[in-house]
Scaffold this motif. Structure first.
Motif, PDB file in Angstrom:
ATOM      1  N   ARG A  58     100.733  38.459  55.267  1.00 43.90           N
ATOM      2  CA  ARG A  58     100.550  37.843  53.949  1.00 43.90           C
ATOM      3  C   ARG A  58     100.064  36.407  54.113  1.00 43.90           C
ATOM      4  N   MET A  59     100.693  35.659  55.015  1.00 44.86           N
ATOM      5  CA  MET A  59     100.283  34.271  55.262  1.00 44.86           C
ATOM      6  C   MET A  59      98.831  34.206  55.737  1.00 44.86           C
ATOM      7  N   TYR A  60      98.467  35.099  56.645  1.00 40.59           N
ATOM      8  CA  TYR A  60      97.115  35.119  57.190  1.00 40.59           C
ATOM      9  C   TYR A  60      96.098  35.426  56.093  1.00 40.59           C
ATOM     10  N   ALA A  61      96.398  36.427  55.277  1.00 38.55           N
ATOM     11  CA  ALA A  61      95.485  36.806  54.189  1.00 38.55           C
ATOM     12  C   ALA A  61      95.320  35.657  53.192  1.00 38.55           C
ATOM     13  N   GLU A  62      96.410  34.971  52.889  1.00 37.82           N
ATOM     14  CA  GLU A  62      96.323  33.834  51.960  1.00 37.82           C
ATOM     15  C   GLU A  62      95.466  32.709  52.545  1.00 37.82           C
ATOM     16  N   ARG A  63      95.657  32.434  53.828  1.00 43.93           N
ATOM     17  CA  ARG A  63      94.879  31.375  54.474  1.00 43.93           C
ATOM     18  C   ARG A  63      93.388  31.707  54.481  1.00 43.93           C
ATOM     19  N   LYS A  64      93.077  32.995  54.692  1.00 45.13           N
ATOM     20  CA  LYS A  64      91.682  33.442  54.716  1.00 45.13           C
ATOM     21  C   LYS A  64      91.127  33.695  53.310  1.00 45.13           C
ATOM     22  N   LYS A  65      92.025  33.646  52.313  1.00 48.56           N
ATOM     23  CA  LYS A  65      91.658  33.948  50.924  1.00 48.56           C
ATOM     24  C   LYS A  65      91.093  35.370  50.778  1.00 48.56           C
ATOM     25  N   TRP A  66      91.719  36.302  51.519  1.00 42.80           N
ATOM     26  CA  TRP A  66      91.338  37.700  51.440  1.00 42.80           C
ATOM     27  C   TRP A  66      92.086  38.359  50.279  1.00 42.80           C
ATOM     28  N   PRO A  67      91.474  39.327  49.618  1.00 44.35           N
ATOM     29  CA  PRO A  67      92.083  39.953  48.435  1.00 44.35           C
ATOM     30  C   PRO A  67      93.144  41.021  48.784  1.00 44.35           C
ATOM     31  N   VAL A  68      94.196  40.584  49.434  1.00 40.56           N
ATOM     32  CA  VAL A  68      95.271  41.498  49.814  1.00 40.56           C
ATOM     33  C   VAL A  68      96.305  41.522  48.692  1.00 40.56           C
ATOM     34  N   GLU A  69      96.546  42.710  48.163  1.00 41.87           N
ATOM     35  CA  GLU A  69      97.509  42.861  47.069  1.00 41.87           C
ATOM     36  C   GLU A  69      98.913  43.118  47.589  1.00 41.87           C
ATOM     37  N   ALA A  70      99.027  43.847  48.682  1.00 41.44           N
ATOM     38  CA  ALA A  70     100.333  44.147  49.269  1.00 41.44           C
ATOM     39  C   ALA A  70     100.133  44.580  50.718  1.00 41.44           C
ATOM     40  N   VAL A  71     101.167  44.323  51.514  1.00 42.93           N
ATOM     41  CA  VAL A  71     101.173  44.767  52.909  1.00 42.93           C
ATOM     42  C   VAL A  71     102.481  45.507  53.142  1.00 42.93           C
ATOM     43  N   HIS A  72     102.395  46.677  53.731  1.00 45.86           N
ATOM     44  CA  HIS A  72     103.568  47.500  54.025  1.00 45.86           C
ATOM     45  C   HIS A  72     103.581  47.806  55.522  1.00 45.86           C
TER      46      HIS A  72
END
Length: 128
Positions: A58-72
């Motif tokens: 989640r942290m990585y996706a936020e830093r990259k500004k990737w459109p990740v809605e959820a990670v399981h």
């Protein structure tokens, strides 16, 4: 860094755990003489790995500004005779391309708890 205290009385095998300001209960299932009032020790181990995995991704996706809605992360401790391993399956929701998904899997291999488990660590025991 992290610190926890575990205490057990005479009730098989209910264990009180305190870490920071959080209180948890661990136990064994009835097949091992417990009452299943909380996760067993190996359940807590794989839960820690799962939590670290999804938090890091989640942290990585936020830093990259990737459109990740959820990670399981589905994490399973497997014992086969003398052999042990952890199987981890990731499911990432969001409009990521194949290269981004591959990168997320690569990052999962280097989360802090993943690296700790893969490297192993010294455990020192003393009596108070």
């Amino acid at each position: 860094m992290a610190r926890a205290t575990a205490s057990i009385g005479t009730t098989n095998y209910a264990t009180s755990i305190t870490t920071g300001h959080h209180r948890l209960t661990a136990d064994e299932g009835p097949e091992l003489g417990g009452k299943d009032t909380g996760p067993a020790p190996y359940d807590l181990l794989i839960a820690a790995l799962g939590a670290c995995t999804v938090i890091t991704l989640r942290m990585y996706a936020e830093r990259k500004k990737w459109p990740v809605e959820a990670v399981h992360a589905d994490v399973h401790f497997v014992r086969d005779g003398d052999s042990q391993r952890i199987d981890r399956t990731l499911r990432i929701e969001g409009a990521l391309d194949d290269e981004q998904r591959k990168r997320m899997a690569d990052i999962a291999e280097r989360t802090p708890v993943t690296l700790t488990l893969k490297r192993g660590l010294e455990i020192r025991t003393t009596l108070a």
